[in-house]
Design a protein around this motif. Structure first.
Motif, PDB file in Angstrom:
ATOM      1  N   GLN A  12      32.022  32.874  80.408  1.00 35.51           N
ATOM      2  CA  GLN A  12      33.230  32.848  81.229  1.00 35.51           C
ATOM      3  C   GLN A  12      32.930  33.117  82.704  1.00 35.51           C
ATOM      4  O   GLN A  12      33.507  32.493  83.589  1.00 35.51           O
ATOM      5  CB  GLN A  12      34.242  33.868  80.701  1.00 35.51           C
ATOM      6  CG  GLN A  12      34.828  33.528  79.347  1.00 35.51           C
ATOM      7  CD  GLN A  12      35.536  32.181  79.352  1.00 35.51           C
ATOM      8  OE1 GLN A  12      36.318  31.879  80.245  1.00 35.51           O
ATOM      9  NE2 GLN A  12      35.255  31.366  78.340  1.00 35.51           N
ATOM     10  N   LEU A  19      39.617  31.553  75.569  1.00 37.70           N
ATOM     11  CA  LEU A  19      39.297  32.374  76.741  1.00 37.70           C
ATOM     12  C   LEU A  19      39.227  31.555  78.034  1.00 37.70           C
ATOM     13  O   LEU A  19      39.476  32.087  79.110  1.00 37.70           O
ATOM     14  CB  LEU A  19      37.967  33.101  76.519  1.00 37.70           C
ATOM     15  CG  LEU A  19      37.951  34.170  75.425  1.00 37.70           C
ATOM     16  CD1 LEU A  19      36.565  34.820  75.352  1.00 37.70           C
ATOM     17  CD2 LEU A  19      39.011  35.232  75.679  1.00 37.70           C
ATOM     18  N   VAL A  45      37.022  40.980  79.406  1.00 38.94           N
ATOM     19  CA  VAL A  45      35.969  40.269  78.677  1.00 38.94           C
ATOM     20  C   VAL A  45      34.606  40.607  79.270  1.00 38.94           C
ATOM     21  O   VAL A  45      33.625  40.842  78.551  1.00 38.94           O
ATOM     22  CB  VAL A  45      36.217  38.741  78.737  1.00 38.94           C
ATOM     23  CG1 VAL A  45      35.113  37.990  78.004  1.00 38.94           C
ATOM     24  CG2 VAL A  45      37.570  38.395  78.145  1.00 38.94           C
ATOM     25  N   ILE A  69      39.478  37.889  83.617  1.00 38.73           N
ATOM     26  CA  ILE A  69      38.417  38.016  82.612  1.00 38.73           C
ATOM     27  C   ILE A  69      37.674  39.343  82.767  1.00 38.73           C
ATOM     28  O   ILE A  69      36.595  39.522  82.182  1.00 38.73           O
ATOM     29  CB  ILE A  69      37.412  36.846  82.691  1.00 38.73           C
ATOM     30  CG1 ILE A  69      36.658  36.846  84.032  1.00 38.73           C
ATOM     31  CG2 ILE A  69      38.097  35.524  82.431  1.00 38.73           C
ATOM     32  CD1 ILE A  69      35.507  35.859  84.073  1.00 38.73           C
TER      33      ILE A  69
END
Length: 385
Positions: free
Chosen positions: A328, A175, A187, A184
């Protein structure tokens, strides 16, 4: 002929400036924060919920037990209002100078303190917070995986926490190569949904169990000094639960902005929706958890619940998915700082290879710290036992 040379020099300077400008534009289009500015307002909601709502929400009932009903409710409400207000200030400051966007915290710091001092004041603190959170999420993700494993398979052999941390970290080797905030978004959306899900599991399961026999709501500590210590400890727990401001400017940088439609309008709309979700996560868990268990509540409400096993296992897996997304979100500004230094200061070419190498090094480096700390803890724990 005498006037020809100055004209040539002027042309060379203009050409050099234009070339430098094109190079700068190419770098900005490669860096994670400024490479994509087409985010919608709901991206702000995803990212802000993911950055703010963490596993700390599961410790809010314990904080309530240390504060008591009156101070606890007051602290929870005031924290929600104060953090929303300060977040509004950050959104407004993003474009407080006409024609300029403060896309990164250090740019705002440089505007306030000067070119050099702004970097020295802001960057170390931001790195401590964001890298520290990444390390913390490594541990949280590994421990939640371990809880899931131990709950699902009670007869299985016990596995060290360090191995679960490494399993959790393996996801980030993939990722972490997503280039920017917008990439992202999916996510982050999954993480935001998971945060609402495990919070809902926590308070509904507590409500289903009902008020425990002989529940007590008085202060946990037996002395004045202990009560004062618990009070400030609880304030720290609540403050930690309301974290997330240190990625606001970078999130807003991904939203398009024009004089007629500044980025603060969609950003603020996303923040409002994010804070509604935060309230839906925090207040039911804190109040219902404390109401049901009182002073007997554990520092993680899922530990107090214990059963049904399948529901607790599911909640722990939701925590894992959430901290994957949170990792992230907090890592992206750090990636931007590193890439800026590599390309602008050390003059590396902005390539996928460069990004692949250093991001793998970053993820691998911060596996070592929690793994080493946990291995030392278990060695000491074994000696004590």
């Amino acid at each position: 002929m005498g006037t020809q040379a100055p004209a040539d020099h002027t042309y060379d300077r203009q050409h050099s400036v234009e070339e430098k400008s094109e190079n700068q534009k190419a770098i900005d289009e490669w860096l994670p924060i400024t490479s994509s500015r087409n985010a919608k307002w709901w991206y702000s909601t995803f990212h802000n919920v993911t950055a703010m709502v963490g596993a700390g929400v599961l410790g809010l009932p314990y904080a309530m037990a240390e504060l008591g009903w009156g101070p606890g409710v007051a602290v929870m409400v005031l924290s929600w209002i104060i953090t929303l207000y300060t977040l509004w200030q950050m959104v407004e400051m993003h474009e407080m100078v006409p024609g300029k966007r403060f896309d990164r915290y250090h740019e705002l710091g440089q505007h306030a303190f000067g070119e050099k001092l702004g970097l020295y004041v802001v960057v170390p603190q931001q790195l401590i917070v964001e890298v520290g959170v990444n390390i913390l999420y490594m541990v949280t993700g590994g421990k939640s995986l371990q809880k899931f494993h131990d709950t699902v398979c009670t007869s299985c052999a016990k596995i060290k926490t360090t191995y679960f941390i490494m399993i959790f970290a393996s996801v980030h080797f993939v990722l972490s190569h997503l280039p920017n905030f917008n990439s992202i978004a999916g996510v982050s959306l999954a993480a935001a949904v998971m945060s609402l899900s495990y919070s809902t599991i926590a308070w509904t399961a507590a409500l289903h169990k009902g008020v425990q026999p002989d529940v007590q709501y008085g202060y946990r500590a037996k002395s004045v000094a202990g009560t004062v210590f618990d009070f400030f400890s609880a304030l720290g727990s609540v403050a930690f639960a309301y974290a997330g401001h240190n990625v606001v400017l970078e999130i807003q940088a991904t939203i398009p902005s024009t004089p007629g439609k500044p980025s603060k309008v969609p950003m603020w709309r996303g923040v409002i929706f994010a804070y509604i979700i935060v309230a839906l996560c925090y207040f039911p868990v804190a109040l219902i958890g404390y109401w049901m268990y009182g002073n007997s509540i554990d520092d993680d409400i899922l530990v107090s619940l214990q059963k049904p096993a399948w529901l607790i296992a599911m909640a722990n897996m939701f925590v894992v998915v959430h901290v994957i997304g949170s990792y992230q979100v907090y890592a992206m500004p750090v990636f931007d700082m590193i890439e800026t230094a590599l390309v602008k200061k050390l003059h590396f070419k902005p390539t996928r290879t460069l990004r692949f190498v250093y991001r793998n090094v970053y993820v691998g480096k911060w596996i070592q710290t929690p793994s080493y700390a946990m291995s030392r803890y278990f060695k000491l724990d074994g000696l004590i036992a």
